[in-house]
Design a protein around this motif. Structure first.
Motif, PDB file in Angstrom:
ATOM      1  N   GLY A   1       2.968 -50.054 -12.177  1.00  0.00           N
ATOM      2  CA  GLY A   1       3.445 -50.553 -13.188  1.00  0.00           C
ATOM      3  C   GLY A   1       2.616 -50.853 -14.566  1.00  0.00           C
ATOM      4  N   ILE A   2       3.041 -51.805 -15.249  1.00  0.00           N
ATOM      5  CA  ILE A   2       2.414 -51.757 -16.700  1.00  0.00           C
ATOM      6  C   ILE A   2       0.753 -52.057 -16.365  1.00  0.00           C
ATOM      7  CG2 ILE A   2       2.060 -53.286 -18.632  1.00  0.00           C
ATOM      8  CD1 ILE A   2       5.096 -53.590 -18.588  1.00  0.00           C
ATOM      9  N   VAL A   3       0.069 -51.021 -16.869  1.00  0.00           N
ATOM     10  CA  VAL A   3      -1.457 -51.155 -17.135  1.00  0.00           C
ATOM     11  C   VAL A   3      -1.920 -51.720 -18.332  1.00  0.00           C
ATOM     12  CG1 VAL A   3      -3.756 -49.891 -16.940  1.00  0.00           C
ATOM     13  CG2 VAL A   3      -1.484 -49.318 -15.616  1.00  0.00           C
ATOM     14  N   GLY A   4      -1.240 -51.687 -19.395  1.00  0.00           N
ATOM     15  CA  GLY A   4      -1.879 -52.041 -20.720  1.00  0.00           C
ATOM     16  C   GLY A   4      -0.715 -51.776 -21.825  1.00  0.00           C
ATOM     17  N   THR A   5      -1.032 -52.565 -22.838  1.00  0.00           N
ATOM     18  CA  THR A   5      -0.021 -52.383 -23.875  1.00  0.00           C
ATOM     19  C   THR A   5      -0.926 -52.681 -25.101  1.00  0.00           C
ATOM     20  OG1 THR A   5       0.634 -54.673 -24.406  1.00  0.00           O
ATOM     21  CG2 THR A   5       1.900 -53.382 -22.926  1.00  0.00           C
ATOM     22  N   ASN A   6      -0.231 -52.422 -26.529  1.00  0.00           N
ATOM     23  CA  ASN A   6      -0.955 -52.509 -27.539  1.00  0.00           C
ATOM     24  C   ASN A   6      -1.410 -54.020 -27.718  1.00  0.00           C
ATOM     25  OD1 ASN A   6       1.630 -52.359 -28.100  1.00  0.00           O
ATOM     26  ND2 ASN A   6       1.252 -53.159 -30.077  1.00  0.00           N
ATOM     27  N   LEU A   7      -0.692 -54.800 -27.060  1.00  0.00           N
ATOM     28  CA  LEU A   7      -0.927 -56.350 -27.053  1.00  0.00           C
ATOM     29  C   LEU A   7      -1.870 -56.855 -26.247  1.00  0.00           C
ATOM     30  CD1 LEU A   7       2.947 -57.476 -27.697  1.00  0.00           C
ATOM     31  CD2 LEU A   7       1.193 -57.198 -29.468  1.00  0.00           C
TER      32      LEU A   7
ATOM     33  N   PHE B   1      -9.165 -42.748 -24.141  1.00  0.00           N
ATOM     34  CA  PHE B   1      -8.141 -41.665 -23.698  1.00  0.00           C
ATOM     35  C   PHE B   1      -6.731 -41.876 -24.339  1.00  0.00           C
ATOM     36  CE2 PHE B   1      -5.213 -39.229 -21.068  1.00  0.00           C
ATOM     37  CZ  PHE B   1      -5.861 -37.987 -21.054  1.00  0.00           C
ATOM     38  N   VAL B   2      -6.217 -43.145 -24.186  1.00  0.00           N
ATOM     39  CA  VAL B   2      -4.862 -43.238 -24.739  1.00  0.00           C
ATOM     40  C   VAL B   2      -5.066 -43.008 -26.188  1.00  0.00           C
ATOM     41  CG1 VAL B   2      -3.304 -45.274 -24.949  1.00  0.00           C
ATOM     42  CG2 VAL B   2      -4.456 -44.655 -22.648  1.00  0.00           C
ATOM     43  N   GLU B   3      -5.999 -43.593 -26.838  1.00  0.00           N
ATOM     44  CA  GLU B   3      -6.035 -43.611 -28.314  1.00  0.00           C
ATOM     45  C   GLU B   3      -5.973 -42.297 -28.750  1.00  0.00           C
ATOM     46  OE1 GLU B   3      -9.164 -46.470 -29.108  1.00  0.00           O
ATOM     47  OE2 GLU B   3      -7.790 -48.221 -29.259  1.00  0.00           O
ATOM     48  N   ASP B   4      -6.884 -41.190 -28.058  1.00  0.00           N
ATOM     49  CA  ASP B   4      -6.994 -39.850 -28.269  1.00  0.00           C
ATOM     50  C   ASP B   4      -5.917 -39.308 -28.464  1.00  0.00           C
ATOM     51  OD1 ASP B   4      -8.665 -37.702 -29.295  1.00  0.00           O
ATOM     52  OD2 ASP B   4      -8.438 -37.071 -27.134  1.00  0.00           O
TER      53      ASP B   4
ATOM     54  N   GLU C   1      -9.943 -51.231 -21.726  1.00  0.00           N
ATOM     55  CA  GLU C   1     -10.897 -50.930 -22.726  1.00  0.00           C
ATOM     56  C   GLU C   1     -12.379 -50.588 -21.911  1.00  0.00           C
ATOM     57  OE1 GLU C   1     -12.365 -55.246 -24.358  1.00  0.00           O
ATOM     58  OE2 GLU C   1     -11.456 -53.787 -25.488  1.00  0.00           O
ATOM     59  N   ALA C   2     -12.463 -51.119 -20.714  1.00  0.00           N
ATOM     60  CA  ALA C   2     -13.639 -51.162 -19.844  1.00  0.00           C
ATOM     61  C   ALA C   2     -13.547 -50.055 -18.489  1.00  0.00           C
ATOM     62  CB  ALA C   2     -14.343 -52.531 -19.361  1.00  0.00           C
ATOM     63  N   THR C   3     -12.339 -49.782 -18.423  1.00  0.00           N
ATOM     64  CA  THR C   3     -11.890 -48.817 -17.300  1.00  0.00           C
ATOM     65  C   THR C   3     -12.388 -47.463 -17.573  1.00  0.00           C
ATOM     66  OG1 THR C   3     -10.091 -50.338 -16.815  1.00  0.00           O
ATOM     67  CG2 THR C   3     -10.025 -48.246 -15.865  1.00  0.00           C
ATOM     68  N   PRO C   4     -13.143 -47.239 -16.994  1.00  0.00           N
ATOM     69  CA  PRO C   4     -13.848 -45.636 -17.235  1.00  0.00           C
ATOM     70  C   PRO C   4     -12.467 -44.617 -16.908  1.00  0.00           C
ATOM     71  CG  PRO C   4     -15.022 -46.533 -15.085  1.00  0.00           C
ATOM     72  CD  PRO C   4     -13.841 -47.513 -15.633  1.00  0.00           C
ATOM     73  N   TYR C   5     -12.384 -43.633 -17.689  1.00  0.00           N
ATOM     74  CA  TYR C   5     -11.621 -42.474 -17.177  1.00  0.00           C
ATOM     75  C   TYR C   5     -12.200 -41.218 -18.009  1.00  0.00           C
ATOM     76  CZ  TYR C   5      -7.334 -39.678 -16.971  1.00  0.00           C
ATOM     77  OH  TYR C   5      -6.424 -39.041 -16.718  1.00  0.00           O
ATOM     78  N   GLY C   6     -12.481 -40.320 -17.061  1.00  0.00           N
ATOM     79  CA  GLY C   6     -12.759 -38.998 -17.451  1.00  0.00           C
ATOM     80  C   GLY C   6     -14.053 -38.728 -18.502  1.00  0.00           C
ATOM     81  N   ASP C   7     -14.993 -37.905 -18.355  1.00  0.00           N
ATOM     82  CA  ASP C   7     -15.950 -37.674 -19.206  1.00  0.00           C
ATOM     83  C   ASP C   7     -16.688 -38.723 -20.027  1.00  0.00           C
ATOM     84  OD1 ASP C   7     -15.283 -35.201 -18.591  1.00  0.00           O
ATOM     85  OD2 ASP C   7     -14.146 -34.605 -20.476  1.00  0.00           O
ATOM     86  N   GLY C   8     -16.765 -39.820 -19.268  1.00  0.00           N
ATOM     87  CA  GLY C   8     -17.583 -40.838 -19.798  1.00  0.00           C
ATOM     88  C   GLY C   8     -16.813 -41.672 -20.873  1.00  0.00           C
TER      89      GLY C   8
END
Length: 70
Positions: free
Chosen positions: A32-38, A57-60, A44-51
């Motif tokens: 389900g929900i992992v995170g929102t803008n709120l 990744f979401v912001e990009d 922010e500390a969950t690693p995801y691809g290429d360091g």
């Protein structure tokens, strides 16, 4: 006044829904929900691809306009 275009972007087991004005929600197909803008602190500390972090990744993806309008 025009309505914001809501976009949805799918990657791996996630779906990112965002409005282009800072509002977003990241959903996982099993959890389900992992995170929102709120509530971005958890990803922010969950690693995801290429360091980079999952939040980076979401912001990009939002900055590049990835996703289909819904």
């Amino acid at each position: 006044m025009s309505q914001p275009v809501i976009r949805r972007y799918y990657f791996d087991d996630y779906a990112l829904t965002y409005d282009g004005k800072g509002g977003w929600a990241l959903l996982h197909k099993d959890d389900g929900i992992v995170g929102t803008n709120l509530l971005a602190k958890g990803i922010e500390a969950t690693p995801y691809g290429d360091g980079q972090s999952l939040l980076a990744f979401v912001e990009d993806a939002m900055a590049r306009g990835l996703g289909d309008p819904i």
